[in-house]
Enzyme design. Structure first.
Site, PDB file in Angstrom:
ATOM      1  N   HIS A  28       0.854  -1.175   0.000  1.00 21.47           N
ATOM      2  CA  HIS A  28       0.000   0.000   0.000  1.00 21.47           C
ATOM      3  C   HIS A  28       0.898   1.235   0.000  1.00 21.47           C
ATOM      4  O   HIS A  28       1.883   1.301   0.735  1.00 21.47           O
ATOM      5  CB  HIS A  28      -0.887   0.025   1.244  1.00 21.47           C
ATOM      6  CG  HIS A  28      -1.789  -1.157   1.364  1.00 21.47           C
ATOM      7  ND1 HIS A  28      -2.735  -1.465   0.414  1.00 21.47           N
ATOM      8  CD2 HIS A  28      -1.897  -2.114   2.316  1.00 21.47           C
ATOM      9  CE1 HIS A  28      -3.385  -2.556   0.784  1.00 21.47           C
ATOM     10  NE2 HIS A  28      -2.883  -2.975   1.928  1.00 21.47           N
ATOM     11  N   TYR A 168      -6.850 -11.053   5.093  1.00 25.16           N
ATOM     12  CA  TYR A 168      -7.889 -10.454   4.267  1.00 25.16           C
ATOM     13  C   TYR A 168      -8.978 -11.494   3.969  1.00 25.16           C
ATOM     14  O   TYR A 168      -8.932 -12.612   4.465  1.00 25.16           O
ATOM     15  CB  TYR A 168      -7.277  -9.872   2.995  1.00 25.16           C
ATOM     16  CG  TYR A 168      -6.406  -8.655   3.251  1.00 25.16           C
ATOM     17  CD1 TYR A 168      -6.957  -7.455   3.691  1.00 25.16           C
ATOM     18  CD2 TYR A 168      -5.025  -8.708   3.076  1.00 25.16           C
ATOM     19  CE1 TYR A 168      -6.172  -6.339   3.937  1.00 25.16           C
ATOM     20  CE2 TYR A 168      -4.225  -7.599   3.316  1.00 25.16           C
ATOM     21  CZ  TYR A 168      -4.802  -6.419   3.748  1.00 25.16           C
ATOM     22  OH  TYR A 168      -4.010  -5.324   3.999  1.00 25.16           O
ATOM     23  N   ARG A 216      -1.387 -15.639  -3.550  1.00 21.86           N
ATOM     24  CA  ARG A 216      -0.606 -15.383  -2.342  1.00 21.86           C
ATOM     25  C   ARG A 216      -1.228 -16.150  -1.191  1.00 21.86           C
ATOM     26  O   ARG A 216      -2.321 -15.832  -0.723  1.00 21.86           O
ATOM     27  CB  ARG A 216      -0.534 -13.894  -2.018  1.00 21.86           C
ATOM     28  CG  ARG A 216       0.324 -13.642  -0.775  1.00 21.86           C
ATOM     29  CD  ARG A 216       0.892 -12.251  -0.734  1.00 21.86           C
ATOM     30  NE  ARG A 216       1.764 -12.089   0.423  1.00 21.86           N
ATOM     31  CZ  ARG A 216       2.536 -11.035   0.641  1.00 21.86           C
ATOM     32  NH1 ARG A 216       2.558 -10.056  -0.238  1.00 21.86           N
ATOM     33  NH2 ARG A 216       3.287 -10.960   1.718  1.00 21.86           N
ATOM     34  N   HIS A 254      -2.557  -9.320   9.901  1.00 24.18           N
ATOM     35  CA  HIS A 254      -2.297  -7.988  10.440  1.00 24.18           C
ATOM     36  C   HIS A 254      -2.589  -7.913  11.936  1.00 24.18           C
ATOM     37  O   HIS A 254      -2.101  -7.015  12.614  1.00 24.18           O
ATOM     38  CB  HIS A 254      -3.125  -6.948   9.688  1.00 24.18           C
ATOM     39  CG  HIS A 254      -2.634  -6.697   8.291  1.00 24.18           C
ATOM     40  ND1 HIS A 254      -1.309  -6.510   7.995  1.00 24.18           N
ATOM     41  CD2 HIS A 254      -3.299  -6.606   7.107  1.00 24.18           C
ATOM     42  CE1 HIS A 254      -1.173  -6.317   6.691  1.00 24.18           C
ATOM     43  NE2 HIS A 254      -2.355  -6.372   6.134  1.00 24.18           N
ATOM     44  N   GLU A 255      -3.375  -8.832  12.434  1.00 28.67           N
ATOM     45  CA  GLU A 255      -3.702  -8.827  13.863  1.00 28.67           C
ATOM     46  C   GLU A 255      -2.889  -9.854  14.650  1.00 28.67           C
ATOM     47  O   GLU A 255      -3.162 -10.099  15.831  1.00 28.67           O
ATOM     48  CB  GLU A 255      -5.192  -9.084  14.055  1.00 28.67           C
ATOM     49  CG  GLU A 255      -5.687 -10.379  13.425  1.00 28.67           C
ATOM     50  CD  GLU A 255      -7.200 -10.388  13.254  1.00 28.67           C
ATOM     51  OE1 GLU A 255      -7.895 -10.518  14.273  1.00 28.67           O
ATOM     52  OE2 GLU A 255      -7.672 -10.266  12.112  1.00 28.67           O
ATOM     53  N   ARG A 290      11.276  -9.954   5.346  1.00 25.85           N
ATOM     54  CA  ARG A 290      12.591  -9.751   5.966  1.00 25.85           C
ATOM     55  C   ARG A 290      13.730 -10.335   5.132  1.00 25.85           C
ATOM     56  O   ARG A 290      14.620 -11.019   5.638  1.00 25.85           O
ATOM     57  CB  ARG A 290      12.628 -10.287   7.391  1.00 25.85           C
ATOM     58  CG  ARG A 290      11.959  -9.372   8.385  1.00 25.85           C
ATOM     59  CD  ARG A 290      12.641  -8.023   8.520  1.00 25.85           C
ATOM     60  NE  ARG A 290      13.833  -8.091   9.349  1.00 25.85           N
ATOM     61  CZ  ARG A 290      14.998  -7.567   9.019  1.00 25.85           C
ATOM     62  NH1 ARG A 290      15.135  -6.935   7.876  1.00 25.85           N
ATOM     63  NH2 ARG A 290      16.030  -7.654   9.831  1.00 25.85           N
ATOM     64  N   CYS A 339      12.676  -0.267   9.474  1.00 25.23           N
ATOM     65  CA  CYS A 339      12.251   0.620  10.565  1.00 25.23           C
ATOM     66  C   CYS A 339      10.749   0.887  10.528  1.00 25.23           C
ATOM     67  O   CYS A 339      10.144   1.207  11.555  1.00 25.23           O
ATOM     68  CB  CYS A 339      13.011   1.934  10.491  1.00 25.23           C
ATOM     69  SG  CYS A 339      12.617   2.942   9.032  1.00 25.23           S
ATOM     70  N   ARG A 564       6.445  12.571  32.512  1.00 22.33           N
ATOM     71  CA  ARG A 564       5.644  13.611  33.160  1.00 22.33           C
ATOM     72  C   ARG A 564       4.167  13.513  32.782  1.00 22.33           C
ATOM     73  O   ARG A 564       3.284  13.731  33.616  1.00 22.33           O
ATOM     74  CB  ARG A 564       6.166  14.992  32.771  1.00 22.33           C
ATOM     75  CG  ARG A 564       7.536  15.320  33.346  1.00 22.33           C
ATOM     76  CD  ARG A 564       7.912  16.751  32.992  1.00 22.33           C
ATOM     77  NE  ARG A 564       9.254  17.102  33.445  1.00 22.33           N
ATOM     78  CZ  ARG A 564       9.540  17.555  34.660  1.00 22.33           C
ATOM     79  NH1 ARG A 564       8.575  17.679  35.559  1.00 22.33           N
ATOM     80  NH2 ARG A 564      10.784  17.855  34.989  1.00 22.33           N
TER      81      ARG A 564
END
Length: 673
Positions: A28, A168, A216, A254-255, A290, A339, A564
């Protein structure tokens, strides 16, 4: 001959030839939401094709309105936008590449009122509950996939990828976790996989024999109630029999509560799950997740894990990855450091994707990158990310650049980031900059703090000040006490730190220091250690490929983190990675105290107040991670002398060691001068 012969070997499929085994994975970008969207997308994909990637997979297009991820998300349901797709296809073909359109139905991940799913089970990452599809609607959705595939063929695409992974809609049918249906699409394994198998059949029938059909598959679901490895294999066989030419592999949903692509995941950690798919079928299999160097990619193919390698973020980082690999110039690849700051974190917060190490990604039409009409003599002061990025980009345009760094080595604040467990990929950023600076003949002067008078005497046309930041010292009594250290003492000077430690400040630096003090570097480097700690079943026998996490050893230190603000610590960490770091620190039993007022540090420890109640915490050390201030003394001196000085990076705006902003600003300035 290329040093990566397996990676560079062509592949012949359906009358097409892929020039190598490198696949640009679908991602995306939200580029479609910007002005000149078609031009941006064509430039984005075209740049990767010119960089010699073998096959480009587009970002996902929904086959119907219900399948859109959010209002305005890409869909391809009719021929009204055919010219836009032809422009994208033309750009890739002109670059010598092949391109397939990804078709994705978001299912219960959709963030709009038309959200539907296999069953009426809301995803924990989406506040909207889905409406379950009726049996008739399931069959209609199968037809919608076929229609989009036929439209893709008409637009000139070489194939389509059917998205059956990452949680999905298709994945929601295959997993018992989300499929509670009682019709022909639910219950038994045969019924649960009927949906993807029928989609592949319909797509093949709609597109003919000379068109690539890629499926996929979720190689491992990593959710409770997901598919075990033997079911994944059987689904792979049935998809192959239905007409798929290639199987791409997805990892996790994704979860999932296990990281799948962040830097904390070791390189090629999911090879075991991909090998499981490969063992089940005769058609080629694509590895993913990765994989960020040609060496890793070559090893995956050579060892028989897969036949091709998909890389999405690495091709954001360097669109010429494939060409540089072919030419044996891997040291010049601008490596993805995983990252997620400029790609996934931006997407998950409704912004367009780019790349921390390559700000041009997704913005190709905004960078002319023409050679400088009148090359200048430019001094850069500061060898951190901003200074190095400016020096490289300016030198590439033909300017004569001298880079000054007071320290004995380049890197600046990157040298602190890279020692944190899970952030060793920052070494790759340093390697890239060093290689480019040398190749571009940038004069690098180390170990000398250059002054304003010295710079002014040399009559540079431009002086770019990238002197970075200094730690902010909060107004607390006793900061000169021996117990008090700054994050620089810990991460850069690596002084000895006691067993009981208080960290003042819970921003990104505070969390990094905590991870440095209690984290285990091996976990992000060795797949077996990672899988054990996070609870992934390498034998794939259990539903979803999950296992009980290994027992946690006692933490090496007792940590207390303070802030704080009276809110949960870590709320402003990266959207896609912050939860990982918070989970790791929670396992290390790090205490987190919000709403603290700091009073003093003395022999008895840290004195603070919460909700009006005073406390004294007995600690060996108090580490200050309370922000930064710009280090701009040199800039002020240059301005006073009337020298042509410019300010970039942390010296301009100090914020959480922000390499993303620093590199972006430096690159834009280098292109503008």
């Amino acid at each position: 001959m290329s040093p990566y012969p397996q990676l560079m070997e062509p592949l012949h499929l359906r009358g097409l030839t892929l020039r190598n085994r490198i696949v640009m994975g679908a991602m995306h970008t939200r580029l479609e939401t910007l002005d000149r969207a078609n031009e941006r997308l064509a430039a984005f994909y075209g740049a990767r094709a010119r960089g010699e990637v073998g096959l480009v997979l587009t970002g996902g297009y929904a086959p119907n309105p219900e399948g859109m991820f959010e209002p305005g998300a890409p869909s391809f349901c009719d021929a009204s936008r055919m010219d836009e797709h032809r422009a994208i296809v033309g750009a890739v073909h002109d670059g010598g590449g092949r391109i397939a359109l990804q078709i994705v139905h978001s299912g219960r991940y959709a963030k709009h009122e038309l959200c539907v799913g296999a069953s009426a089970l809301r995803a924990r990452i989406n506040p909207i509950a889905p409406r379950p599809l009726s049996t008739e609607e399931v069959w209609r959705t199968i037809g919608d996939f076929a229609t989009t595939a036929a439209l893709a063929r008409e637009a000139g695409y070489d194939g389509v990828e059917i998205m059956g992974s990452e949680g999905y809609l298709i994945n929601q049918f295959t997993a018992p976790f989300t499929n509670r249906r009682t019709d022909e699409f639910g219950g038994s394994f045969d019924n649960r996989v009927r949906f993807p198998v029928e989609i592949v059949k319909a797509v093949r029938e709609a597109t003919g024999d000379d068109f690539l059909v890629i499926y996929r598959i979720s190689a491992v679901d990593l959710v409770e109630g997901g598919m075990p490895g033997d079911e994944v294999q059987e689904l792979a066989r049935r998809v192959e029999a239905a007409g798929a030419d290639l199987l791409n592999t997805g990892i996790g949903w994704h979860e999932s509560a296990i990281p799948t692509i962040a830097a904390t995941v070791p390189r090629a950690a999911w090879s075991y799950a991909i090998r499981n798919v490969k063992a089940a079928v005769a058609i080629p299999v694509i590895a993913s997740n990765r994989i960020n160097t040609p060496q890793i990619a070559e090893g995956i193919i050579e060892s028989g894990v897969a036949d091709l390698v998909s890389m999405a973020r690495p091709l954001l980082a360097d669109p010429e990855f494939a060409r540089k690999a072919r030419l044996g110039r891997a040291d010049e690849i601008n490596t993805c450091i995983a990252c997620n700051q400029a790609c996934l974190d931006r997407i998950f917060t409704e912004r367009t994707a780019t790349c921390l190490v390559n700000p041009r990604a997704g913005r190709e039409i905004e960078f002319a990158d023409a050679p400088a009409l009148a090359p200048k003599r430019i001094a850069v002061v500061g060898g951190g990310p901003a200074g190095m990025a400016f020096a490289v980009n300016a030198a590439e345009r033909g300017h004569h650049v001298t880079l000054h760094e007071a320290a004995p080595a380049l890197g600046g604040q990157l040298n602190m980031a890279r020692v944190v467990p899970g952030k060793s990929e920052f070494n790759e950023m340093l390697r890239y900059f060093r290689t480019r600076l040398q190749a571009l003949s940038v004069e690098v002067r180390l170990g000398h703090a250059v002054g304003a008078q010295e710079l002014a005497r040399q009559n540079f046309d431009e002086i770019v000040v990238a002197t970075g930041v200094r730690p902010r010292r909060p107004d607390i009594a006793g900061l000169d006490h021996p117990k008090v250290l700054s994050y620089v003492d810990v991460l850069a000077r690596q002084v000895a730190v006691g067993r009981r430690v208080a960290i003042i400040g819970a921003g990104g630096i505070g969390f990094d220091v905590a991870e440095y003090l209690v984290g285990e570097a091996r976990e992000s480097l060795a797949p077996e250690a990672f899988l054990s700690v996070w609870g992934a079943d390498a034998k794939l026998r259990s539903p979803g490929g999950l296992a009980a996490p290994a027992a946690e050893p006692p933490p090496p230190r007792v940590l207390f983190m303070f802030q704080r603000k009276p809110e949960a610590l870590g709320r402003r960490l990266g959207k896609s990675t912050g939860w990982i770091l918070k989970t790791k620190l929670r396992r290390a039993q790090v205490a987190m105290i919000a709403g603290a007022e700091y009073r003093a540090v003395d022999d008895t420890g840290l004195h603070y107040v919460v909700d009006g109640t005073p406390h004294v915490l007995d600690v060996d050390h108090v580490i200050l991670c309370a922000g930064q201030e710009p280090e701009r003394g040199l800039y002020d001196d240059l301005v006073a002398l009337g020298a042509p000085a410019r300010l970039i990076g942390g010296a301009d705006v100090a914020a959480e060691l922000d390499a993303l902003r620093a590199i972006d600003q430096a690159t834009h300035l280098a292109v503008a001068i």
